[in-house]
Design a protein around this motif. Structure first.
Motif, PDB file in Angstrom:
ATOM      1  N   SER A  10      21.668 -21.758 -17.009  1.00  0.00           N
ATOM      2  CA  SER A  10      20.991 -22.415 -17.584  1.00  0.00           C
ATOM      3  C   SER A  10      19.763 -21.481 -17.508  1.00  0.00           C
ATOM      4  O   SER A  10      19.197 -20.621 -17.201  1.00  0.00           O
ATOM      5  CB  SER A  10      20.085 -23.841 -16.149  1.00  0.00           C
ATOM      6  N   GLN A  65      12.996 -25.370 -19.879  1.00  0.00           N
ATOM      7  CA  GLN A  65      14.443 -26.028 -20.402  1.00  0.00           C
ATOM      8  C   GLN A  65      14.881 -25.463 -21.264  1.00  0.00           C
ATOM      9  O   GLN A  65      14.211 -25.875 -22.736  1.00  0.00           O
ATOM     10  CB  GLN A  65      14.913 -26.205 -18.742  1.00  0.00           C
ATOM     11  N   GLU A  93      20.729 -25.949 -20.637  1.00  0.00           N
ATOM     12  CA  GLU A  93      21.285 -26.026 -19.769  1.00  0.00           C
ATOM     13  C   GLU A  93      22.293 -26.544 -19.260  1.00  0.00           C
ATOM     14  O   GLU A  93      23.300 -27.059 -19.608  1.00  0.00           O
ATOM     15  CB  GLU A  93      20.516 -27.833 -19.481  1.00  0.00           C
ATOM     16  N   ASP A  94      22.707 -25.601 -18.472  1.00  0.00           N
ATOM     17  CA  ASP A  94      24.816 -26.286 -17.351  1.00  0.00           C
ATOM     18  C   ASP A  94      25.214 -25.911 -18.807  1.00  0.00           C
ATOM     19  O   ASP A  94      26.112 -27.233 -18.482  1.00  0.00           O
ATOM     20  CB  ASP A  94      24.716 -27.509 -17.041  1.00  0.00           C
ATOM     21  N   ARG A 119      23.274 -28.237 -24.235  1.00  0.00           N
ATOM     22  CA  ARG A 119      24.924 -28.415 -23.455  1.00  0.00           C
ATOM     23  C   ARG A 119      25.488 -28.592 -24.021  1.00  0.00           C
ATOM     24  O   ARG A 119      25.862 -28.734 -25.681  1.00  0.00           O
ATOM     25  CB  ARG A 119      25.129 -29.938 -22.410  1.00  0.00           C
TER      26      ARG A 119
END
Lengths: 370, 242, 292
Positions: free
Chosen positions: B12, B19, B22-23, B208
């Motif tokens: 992340s 942000q 993310e992940d 993502r």
């Protein structure tokens, strides 16, 4: 819609002030306590030079109030709008010298003279602010410094008007009786208190206004403000002018309290002192600015007394020389605060009461102020 | 199949508190080109910059089995991560030779040889300031800065952006040559170039990973391309918003 | 005519001083984004160190002067390098706090200098030749001006050569342009930070010793008063640009001399020039884009 993001970003700050009236209530309590001080005989050994009803102590406390008001106006500039100015002393000096010259050269009464002095300073702030805000960040800091320096040079050079290095004395012809003389110090003290509260209210009002939210937003993200169709320049200029007008107002009271002014009030060092006060108190915190001003002013006074004391005179050179220079100690203290206490006094208090998260917020705020 | 050269897990990243990644989890195989795809603004460049530590990040990044996610950028690069940034970022005030000299860690004769062979133009212009070069030539400098060292992996960000078609072909050919020696993670908008170079694709959406697989499979499926990349595989295909 | 020549050369001499301070400021800002308020203190410290050494060596001989110049720049470099290592580095990338630390350092050191050497100016002595004049195109020019101009030119050449021909110079030039990209090439830029601070400090320390001869005295305030003009010079020249700083130093100082001589308003003209440059070219004469 336009200013929605700003309050959200300042969630930490909002949480502390909780309800909107909380800072105002605090101000009322502070004002009430401060207002009765001259009627009481409170002694704080080591902090105050004597009991609070004595003119000498009141003079020092009034100076604290004035610097607190000045620091608040600087907070508006640096803490709220993120503009790092090195020339704020210029507007303070314009207020002080403006009032002095008007009282000396005209038959104006005190209040009209103050009003005109502040108006002149505001006009100059508008012109110089418009030029300075052509650049941002560090360039802005340097440019404001240069303008203030020019002001300082003008004051020092034009002795016929300003008294030059000797300074300018208060011409008391048109000053009301109750503000003159040592015995009336407490009246001046009360005036200073009123000015501090007035400056506080203006700062609170501005920060809550739409323009204030935009100022905060433009500090954090100028692009976003532009996207919203607002010109950061206008809002920044408005902030600059308001902060300068408040500084000028403070300067006029300072002139009355000190019965005059010296060119030191125009110097870059004086602005740096303000910066030290605001950072010491905690950037972005109104109460921090007020507390910082008290701490700094009292510390400066006490350290000066300490430096002249026999205890220091008897020390070997390696200790005596640094200890006999209050600014050396204050400067060192300032460095230590910046290195080890991000968020200053206000940040430390908040950290103690609500864990570590706020420190980061304070540091980010300092970073974003760039 | 051998172990992947680069493993990214749960990465992340934030820019100015926002942000942007993310992940994200994916792997870069030890051979060939892996393309990192997705619509504009989906976080491809941020992912690469996060791997390099150029932006604040959290998560696991492994280079050849060793964690590098806590290292500062220069240490990551020293371990053999070559970087060709978006918009080239050559030092315009420096000459071509100086740009290369700055990038060179140790002296690797093969690296220099490869650069000389791939970009004869640059040898001729080595005394010229990089700022005075054309966009294509600047891209060559940027790629050469990465190829001049012996690297474990190259991160190449939009190398053909804004280049004329002829130059695009040169850049793609150069990358194809480079890929013979070193695995590449490639961010690229030009699907032609992706088709030519990449074996594997990883597709990002809103920060993502939403698709992983062989490149040909994705590119031969117009529906998937439209849906995942927001580009029309054929003119007239319907807009595939989700 | 002779007046004009005198003003011109004197202005060049003053410009040389400005440049010695501004070069370091500009390099430090360009590479690190730090506005160094303590730079004036490096200058003052160099001046006092040079003064103390010259006094011990017997004051007004040439070897004493040269030794004081060497010591002044060495002390300036050392103080600057220590400042970077001990204070600035701890606040890596936190630019405002870095500025604040240098502000605190400048307040503290000036106070310390006043504690040690007092608040009054201390007059310095130099080789007799310094006080004499040389005739140039009909103007009688104090010799110290030539030394100033010569030394500043040498420093400029030295810094340019350093930037051009050394690995660190290469890193610094690239870093001024685009620092993140330098780290993305596997280079630890922070080591270059200490180097620019040391170079800037050396130039300032050298400038301190020369300034004490130009003005005839040394005082705790010496650095601070030059620093403000050096700030103006760096903004006018374009932050981060060495050649911009050189050009602006000369322009500002010569203009200041003429305005002072004919109208007595040199300092104001300089500020007006600054305002004008900002209105027309916010990034300065040779600056990159405005740093927001």
């Amino acid at each position: 819609m336009t200013d929605a993001p700003a309050p959200a970003r300042r969630a930490g700050w909002i949480r502390i002030t909780r309800a909107g009236w909380f800072p105002l209530a605090l101000a009322v309590v502070f004002g009430a306590v401060a207002a009765v001080l001259p009627l009481l005989a409170i002694e704080i050994p080591g902090v105050l030079p004597g009991p609070t009803y004595l003119p000498g102590t009141l003079q020092l406390l009034a100076l604290c109030l004035i610097f607190a008001a000045l620091a608040l106006s600087y907070h508006l500039l640096f803490g709220t709008a993120g503009m790092l100015s090195f020339g704020h002393a210029l507007y303070f000096a314009l207020g002080a010298y403006g009032l002095g010259v008007l009282l000396q050269r005209t038959d104006l009464g005190l209040v009209p003279a103050i009003a005109i002095a502040v108006a002149i300073a505001t006009g100059i702030a508008l012109a110089l602010g418009a030029v300075s805000l052509r650049v941002a960040g560090i360039s802005f800091a340097m440019v404001t410094l240069a303008f203030a320096q020019a002001g300082s040079v003008l004051v020092r050079r034009n002795a016929w008007l300003t008294g030059g290095e000797e300074g300018l004395r208060l011409d008391t012809r048109n000053v009301p009786e109750f503000l003159i003389g040592v015995l009336n110090t407490r009246n001046v003290y009360w005036v200073a208190l009123v000015v501090l509260l007035a400056v506080f209210l203006v700062v609170v009002w501005f920060e809550r206004s739409r323009a204030g939210h935009v100022a905060v937003a433009s500090r954090e993200n100028e692009l976003r403000v532009r996207v919203l169709g607002l010109r950061p320049f206008t809002v920044k200029l408005l902030t600059f002018v308001i902060a300068s007008a408040l500084a000028a107002l403070t300067g006029t009271i300072y002139f009355v309290l000190q019965s005059g002014a010296t060119p030191r009030a125009t110097s870059a060092d004086f602005t740096l002192t303000l910066l030290v006060i605001v950072v010491l108190g905690g950037v972005g915190s109104r109460w921090g600015a007020v507390v910082g001003a008290f701490v700094y002013t009292l510390l400066d006074q006490r350290l000066t007394a300490f430096a002249a004391s026999d205890a220091v005179a008897g020390l070997p050179d390696a200790l005596r020389i640094p200890l006999s220079e209050p600014l050396f100690i204050l400067g060192t203290l300032f460095i230590l605060v910046v290195l080890f206490l991000p968020g200053g006094i206000a940040g430390t208090v908040r950290r103690a009461s609500s864990g570590r998260r706020v420190t980061r917020a304070a540091r980010e705020r300092l970073e974003e102020a760039e | 199949m051998s172990a992947p050269v680069l493993v990214v897990e749960g990465l992340s990243a934030r820019i100015a508190g926002q942000q942007v990644v993310e992940d994200v989890s994916f792997e870069v195989p030890a051979r060939g080109v892996t393309a990192l795809l997705g619509r504009n603004g989906v976080g491809k460049t941020s992912t690469i910059r996060a791997v390099l530590g150029l932006i604040e990040r959290r998560g696991l990044v492994e280079l050849a089995g060793e964690r590098i996610d806590a290292l500062p950028t220069h240490r990551i690069v020293q371990r053999g991560v070559g970087y060709v940034p978006e918009d080239r970022e050559v030092f315009g005030g420096l000459t071509v030779a100086e740009n290369l000299r700055l990038a060179e860690r140790g002296s690797d004769a093969t690296g220099r040889e490869l650069v000389r062979e791939l970009f004869p133009d640059l040898v001729e212009r080595q005394a010229q300031s990089a700022g005075s070069l054309s966009g294509g030539q600047q891209q060559m400098v940027s790629i050469a800065r990465a190829l001049i060292n012996r690297n474990a992996v190259l991160l190449v960000d939009e190398p053909t952006k804004g280049l004329a078609p002829l130059i695009v072909k040169d850049v793609a050919d150069a990358l194809a040559r480079a890929a013979e020696a070193v695995p590449i993670l490639l961010v690229e908008q030009n699907l032609q170039v992706v088709r030519q170079l990449a074996e594997t694709v990883v597709v990002l959406e809103s920060g993502r990973v939403v698709h992983r697989g062989p490149a040909a499979e994705l590119l031969d499926d117009p529906d998937a391309t439209t849906r995942l990349l927001g580009v029309h595989a054929e003119p007239g295909a319907e807009e595939g918003e989700r | 005519m002779s007046t004009i020549v005198l003003l011109l050369v004197t202005g060049l001499g003053l410009g040389a001083l400005y440049f010695l301070v501004a070069s370091g400021l500009s390099l430090i800002y360009g590479l690190m984004g730090v506005l160094n308020f303590a730079h004036g203190s490096f200058l003052t410290l160099g001046a006092f160190a040079g003064f103390e050494l010259a006094r011990r060596l017997g004051g007004d001989s040439w070897p004493a002067l040269i030794a004081s110049l060497v010591l002044g720049s060495a002390v300036g470099a050392l103080a600057a390098a220590l400042t970077e290592l001990l204070l600035i580095r701890r606040l890596y990338e936190r630019h405002i706090e870095q500025v604040l630390v240098t502000v605190g350092l400048s307040l503290a050191t000036v106070a310390l200098f006043e504690g040690i050497w007092g608040t009054d100016p201390i007059y310095v002595s130099a080789p007799a030749w310094f006080g004499q004049t040389t005739e140039l195109l009909g103007a009688r020019i104090p010799n110290d001006r030539f030394v100033l101009i010569g030394v500043a030119a040498l420093v400029l050449l030295g810094i340019v050569a350093f930037l051009r021909f050394t690995r660190y110079g290469l890193i610094i030039r690239a870093g001024v342009e685009n620092r993140p990209m330098v780290t993305a090439l596997g280079i630890d830029v922070r080591r270059a930070f200490t180097v620019v601070f040391a170079i800037g400090g050396a130039a300032a320390g050298l400038g301190g010793v020369l300034a004490s001869h130009y003005f005839g005295y040394v005082s705790a305030q010496l650095g601070g008063s030059l620093l403000i003009f050096a700030f103006i010079v760096t903004v006018i020249g374009g932050l981060g640009s060495l050649s911009g700083a050189a050009i602006a130093s000369v322009v500002v100082a010569v203009l200041q001399q003429f305005a002072n001589f004919y109208w007595g308003v040199g300092d104001l003209v300089v500020v007006l020039l600054l305002a004008g440059v900002l209105l027309l070219r916010p990034a300065g004469i040779l600056g990159k884009k405005v740093h927001a």
